[in-house]
Every structure is written in C-alpha cells, then in structure tokens.
Scaffold this motif. Structure first.
Motif, mmCIF file in Angstrom:
data_model
loop_
_atom_site.group_PDB
_atom_site.id
_atom_site.type_symbol
_atom_site.label_atom_id
_atom_site.label_comp_id
_atom_site.label_asym_id
_atom_site.label_seq_id
_atom_site.Cartn_x
_atom_site.Cartn_y
_atom_site.Cartn_z
ATOM 1 N N HIS A 131 67.171 -10.594 -15.708
ATOM 2 C CA HIS A 131 68.288 -9.816 -15.767
ATOM 3 C C HIS A 131 69.059 -10.493 -17.496
ATOM 4 O O HIS A 131 68.034 -11.192 -18.338
ATOM 5 C CB HIS A 131 69.198 -11.041 -15.186
ATOM 6 N N LYS A 132 70.599 -10.324 -17.162
ATOM 7 C CA LYS A 132 70.413 -10.792 -19.089
ATOM 8 C C LYS A 132 71.057 -12.653 -18.899
ATOM 9 O O LYS A 132 70.863 -12.309 -17.499
ATOM 10 C CB LYS A 132 71.941 -10.054 -18.385
ATOM 11 N N TYR A 135 73.616 -14.245 -16.614
ATOM 12 C CA TYR A 135 73.832 -13.652 -15.611
ATOM 13 C C TYR A 135 73.722 -15.424 -14.913
ATOM 14 O O TYR A 135 74.017 -15.880 -13.974
ATOM 15 C CB TYR A 135 72.924 -13.187 -15.209
ATOM 16 N N TYR A 136 73.058 -16.024 -15.399
ATOM 17 C CA TYR A 136 72.358 -16.768 -14.696
ATOM 18 C C TYR A 136 73.712 -18.105 -14.159
ATOM 19 O O TYR A 136 73.526 -18.743 -13.028
ATOM 20 C CB TYR A 136 70.977 -17.848 -15.848
ATOM 21 N N HIS A 139 75.303 -17.279 -11.602
ATOM 22 C CA HIS A 139 74.999 -16.700 -10.429
ATOM 23 C C HIS A 139 74.894 -18.036 -9.206
ATOM 24 O O HIS A 139 75.441 -18.513 -7.887
ATOM 25 C CB HIS A 139 73.100 -16.135 -10.058
#
Length: 353
Positions: A131-132, A135-136, A139
């Motif tokens: 993922h980029k 993203y984290y 999420h």
C-alpha cells in the motif's frame, strides 16, 4: 514510466512552518491575561484529544499544571510521527495522510532530525499486500478510532525499527478557517486552475495572476493537481511550493494580530484542528517551557525518490544515511542490520565507472 523526484522536498518546510505557527499561537497567549490564557489552555485540552489517548496515557481529573518546570523524563530523547490530513467538508470524511514525517527530538542537546515520508511511498507490512504510506492511518481509523494513533505508531515504528513515542495529526482544513480569520491572503497564482469533482464537492476556478484569495480559494490553490481534461498538470512538488508561499504569508499575518478576539478565534481553530496522543499535562509543560524544549539545530534529511506508477521508491543509500542521523540524534547507533528493502520500495543508484 519513471520520473525523478527533486532531492529536496518542500513538504518538510511546510510541516516545520505549521509547527512554528502552533508554537507561536499558544506561546503568544502569555502576552494577554485572563480570557486568552484560558483560551490557550482550552486549545491544549482539545489538542491532547482524549479519544486518541492510549490506556497508558489516560488523562486524570486533576487540574493541569500550567507553569510547572519540565521533568527529567520530558528532557529524554523522543520520536514523533507527524501527519497532515485533508479532511475538508465534502471530502467524504477521508483520513488519508497527505503529509507524514518521522521526527527525533533531543531536548538535552537541543537538536531535531526530520525525515519526510512520501505519501505514495511503497510499503509492504509483514503478511500484507503493498500500500501507499498514506493508507495506514486511514485504515486504522476506520477499524477503531480510539486505537488508530497507537496502531499507526506501532506499524511505522516496526517498519523503521525506531520506537515512536507520540503522533501528531493536523487537519489542513484548519488552514482554510485560519486564512478566513486573518482576512485572506494576497497570492500570485502561477497558472490558470480549473477542476471540478462532484463526488467530493471540489470546485477549483482560479485565474493566473496576483489576487486576493479567501480561505476556500487558498486551499484550492495549494491542492490543485490538474484540469478535468488532464491539461495544466501540477506535481506534488508544485503543491508543496504553494503551501510554503501560503504558510509564509500566514506567519506574517499572525505576527500582526493583536487583541483577545483575534487571538482567541485563532486558538479555537488550532484546538479544533490539531490532535495528538501526547498527555495533556506533558503537552502543557512543553508549551509553557517552550524555550527549554525547542531545538536550536534541525537536520532536514533528504532521501532521493523515484516515481513508478502507482508508487514512490526511495534511494537505498540515501535512506541509510537518513536513518543513521535519526538514530544518532536520540543516542542510538544504526548498524544497517535491518533489511528495510523487504518492506519499503527501494532502489540503488547505478555504479559509476
């Protein structure tokens, strides 16, 4: 097709300037008595958001100390994850982090080191797909808001083998509100900007040239990427330059503010748009003892990047040097034993003959 990134990203200056704004705003509250001081403490209370505090940093019910000297623990080296989030009205509640920085601070040596993490950097956590970088947090936030900061700190701490003490989250829509609060800015728009997106309410319509922009128009100015037909493209580096122009003007405007009403409004905006898991009592001590906590020297670490759709890849040699600096600033030695290439998108420079 790959396109080279500029070596020095302006995004570091953007975050540094914003941090300076926060410090100036809250410290300046000491100039005024009574109401404004209470406004400053209210802003600190909002910034140290209870909903993001981990169990080990739960807030007590006792009054927060306002003038207590920094403690021995306060002066120990610390690591922060700084993030900037575009969560403007109409965006659909996105929590993607448009700006991310790893920061090590050593109050004893009064030094800081900052490493900007590209939002599109390729990251592959253990047992997960790639993922980029931006993203984290989004999420984790969707899964559980109360643990989002703690989980994101752990993920990036494990990724860089660097324990992260605290996270600071800045909602850049606060800039729009602050710009309106100071009466707008005079900006020399570098190109015609036309873009509409009915899905998130974006409606950018700016003409090239010097003009007075309100908060919404200024946010459009720094966010613009390209027109609907794909023409007049604008890179992330162009956007970072525009952010720096806006921040410089904002700092000039803020130094001219006077009176409780003006400062009070700005402090309310800061309180509503900056969140952190730093305990409130610690944050208050750090702010009230700003001169002891602020670094005298700051190293802005550079890692060359290369964009290969849809990810950014870091130069391996540059990253090693940056990690050595981050570690050294908090009294650790980076021995390069961690194979960051297993989890980060990296590339090596071709050997020169």
């Amino acid at each position: 097709m790959a396109r080279p990134k500029k070596k020095k990203s302006v995004v570091r200056k953007v975050v540094l300037s914003f941090i300076s704004v926060i410090g100036v705003l809250i410290i300046a509250a000491g100039v005024y008595a009574g109401v404004l001081h209470q406004k400053a403490m209210s802003a600190v209370h909002k910034i140290a958001a209870a909903e993001y505090q981990s169990s080990q940093h739960e807030q007590s019910e006792r009054p927060v100390p306002q003038t207590e000297n920094v403690s021995e623990d306060d002066l120990k080296p610390k690591t922060f994850l700084l993030t900037g989030i575009d969560n403007r009205e109409g965006s659909g509640g996105t929590m993607n982090t448009d700006v991310m920085m790893l920061v090590t601070l050593n109050p004893e040596t009064k030094s800081a080191s900052l490493l900007s993490i590209p939002r599109d950097l390729k990251i592959t956590l253990e047992g997960q797909s790639s993922h980029k970088a931006n993203y984290y947090f989004a999420h984790n936030y969707i899964k559980d808001k109360s643990t989002a900061m703690e989980e994101t700190k752990k993920q990036f701490g494990d990724l860089f083998h660097l324990p992260i003490d605290y996270m600071v989250m800045i909602n850049f829509d606060g800039f729009r509100q602050a710009i309106d609060a100071v009466g707008g800015l005079d900006i020399d728009v570098d190109m015609d900007m036309r873009y509409q997106d009915t899905a998130d309410g974006t409606d950018i319509n700016l003409t090239k040239g010097l003009q007075h922009l309100d908060g919404k128009q200024t946010l459009d100015f720094v966010r613009y990427r390209k027109s609907n037909d794909g023409s007049s493209p604008s890179s992330d580096f162009d956007r970072n330059k525009r952010q720096q122009i806006v921040l410089n003007q904002m700092l000039d405007k803020l130094t001219s503010l006077n009176g409780i009403s003006q400062w009070g409004h700005i402090l309310d905006i800061i309180g509503d748009n900056v969140k952190t898991d730093i305990p409130e009592d610690s944050l208050t001590r750090w702010i009230m003892n700003f001169r002891k906590m602020k670094p005298d020297t700051t190293s802005l670490l550079t890692v060359e990047g290369d964009w290969k759709s849809p990810f950014v890849y870091w130069n391996e040699e540059d990253l090693k040097q940056a990690m050595e600096n981050l570690y050294s600033n908090i009294g650790l030695q980076y021995k390069g034993k961690h194979n960051l290439g297993e989890h980060l998108g990296l590339y090596s420079k071709p050997s020169q003959k």
